[in-house]
Design an enzyme around this catalytic site. Structure first.
Site, PDB file in Angstrom:
ATOM      1  N   CYS A 132       8.679   1.010  -8.202  1.00  0.00           N
ATOM      2  CA  CYS A 132       7.468   1.437  -7.487  1.00  0.00           C
ATOM      3  C   CYS A 132       7.150   2.921  -7.682  1.00  0.00           C
ATOM      4  CB  CYS A 132       7.567   1.066  -6.011  1.00  0.00           C
ATOM      5  SG  CYS A 132       7.418  -0.731  -5.790  1.00  0.00           S
TER       6      CYS A 132
ATOM      7  N   LYS B 121       1.977  -2.013   1.214  1.00  0.00           N
ATOM      8  CA  LYS B 121       1.642  -2.736  -0.027  1.00  0.00           C
ATOM      9  C   LYS B 121       2.561  -3.934  -0.191  1.00  0.00           C
ATOM     10  CE  LYS B 121       4.755   0.027  -2.715  1.00  0.00           C
ATOM     11  NZ  LYS B 121       5.701  -1.096  -2.914  1.00  0.00           N
TER      12      LYS B 121
ATOM     13  N   ASP C 110       8.656   3.917  -0.417  1.00  0.00           N
ATOM     14  CA  ASP C 110       9.501   2.784  -0.016  1.00  0.00           C
ATOM     15  C   ASP C 110      10.953   3.129   0.375  1.00  0.00           C
ATOM     16  OD1 ASP C 110       7.156   1.633  -0.845  1.00  0.00           O
ATOM     17  OD2 ASP C 110       8.037   0.323  -2.357  1.00  0.00           O
TER      18      ASP C 110
HETATM   19  C1  VGL Z   1      10.368  -2.354  -5.301  1.00  0.00           C
HETATM   20  C2  VGL Z   1      11.458  -4.092  -6.321  1.00  0.00           C
HETATM   21  C3  VGL Z   1      10.689  -4.992  -5.638  1.00  0.00           C
HETATM   22  C4  VGL Z   1      10.221  -0.892  -5.114  1.00  0.00           C
HETATM   23  C5  VGL Z   1       9.594  -3.246  -4.600  1.00  0.00           C
HETATM   24  O1  VGL Z   1       9.747  -0.449  -4.052  1.00  0.00           O
HETATM   25  O2  VGL Z   1      10.559  -0.144  -6.054  1.00  0.00           O
HETATM   26  N1  VGL Z   1      11.294  -2.787  -6.157  1.00  0.00           N
HETATM   27  N2  VGL Z   1       9.755  -4.568  -4.774  1.00  0.00           N
END
Ligand code: VGL
Ligand code: ZN
Length: 193
Positions: A143, A104, A18
């Site tokens: 994540c 995702k 991410d």
């Molecule tokens: C994430 C918070 C909300 C991440 C994803 O990728 O760590 N953190 N959604």
């Protein structure tokens, strides 16, 4: 970090979690110093390509009114909305043509913090003969953590490169490292093992 310090094996896969605009300063859910990981990620991506090690880049990719958003009673501000700038990879990230993208967070009914959750990634990695995952990205305590714990549960060895990670908060970052190590992950700053 120089390329000689990068230790990768043939049965590794690189998992870049991410590295998106919304998780960097200026984004909707900025992680402190999130953008500082980008050059580190690029170094590892280049090293993986030169060793012919597969590279997986994941992205959080939410529909409007996703259950993880405050408005829906979830823990996070709205972020990584599908097809917006915020959901895009950081502009300085060198996403190689050969990278496998893992998308995702697309479900309407639940969040998917782990890259393994309902993505089929385990069988894809097994098909490659992957034994060890080298993991880095954002956020360390969300994540990255969930993905590392799932990866270990799926039977992969896991190495976490901490130079390539930042946490939402320092305290939960420390807690995440403790949990991942207890579950069997090797966490190191960045140099070779
Ligand atoms: C994430 C918070 C909300 C991440 C994803 O990728 O760590 N953190 N959604
Ligand atoms: Zn999210």
């Amino acid at each position: 970090m120089s390329p000689e310090n990068i230790s990768l094996q043939d049965s590794d896969a690189l998992l870049v979690v991410d590295p998106q605009n919304d998780f960097c300063p200026g984004g909707a859910l900025p992680i402190p110093q999130g953008d500082q990981v980008i050059p580190v990620l690029n170094t590892w991506i280049r090293a993986a390509l030169s060793r012919r090690i597969p590279v997986y880049c994941s992205r959080d990719f939410h529909p409007r009114e996703h259950p993880s958003f405050w408005e829906q009673g979830g823990p996070w501000p709205q972020h990584c909305l599908q097809d917006t700038w915020g959901a895009g990879f950081h502009p300085d990230l060198e996403v190689p043509e050969q990278a496998h993208l893992v998308t995702k967070g697309v479900r309407f009914d639940m969040d998917q913090n782990s890259v393994f959750q309902e993505t089929g990634l385990t069988s894809r990695l097994e098909r490659d003969g992957t034994k060890r995952l080298v993991v880095m990205g954002l956020a360390l305590d969300v994540c990255v953590r969930a993905s590392v714990l799932d990866g270990l549960n799926s039977g992969f060895e896991v190495r976490v490169i901490l130079d390539g990670c930042r946490a939402v908060t320092e305290e939960s970052g420390r807690e995440a490292i403790r949990e991942m190590e207890e579950a069997g992950a090797i966490c190191s700053s960045g140099a070779s093992t």
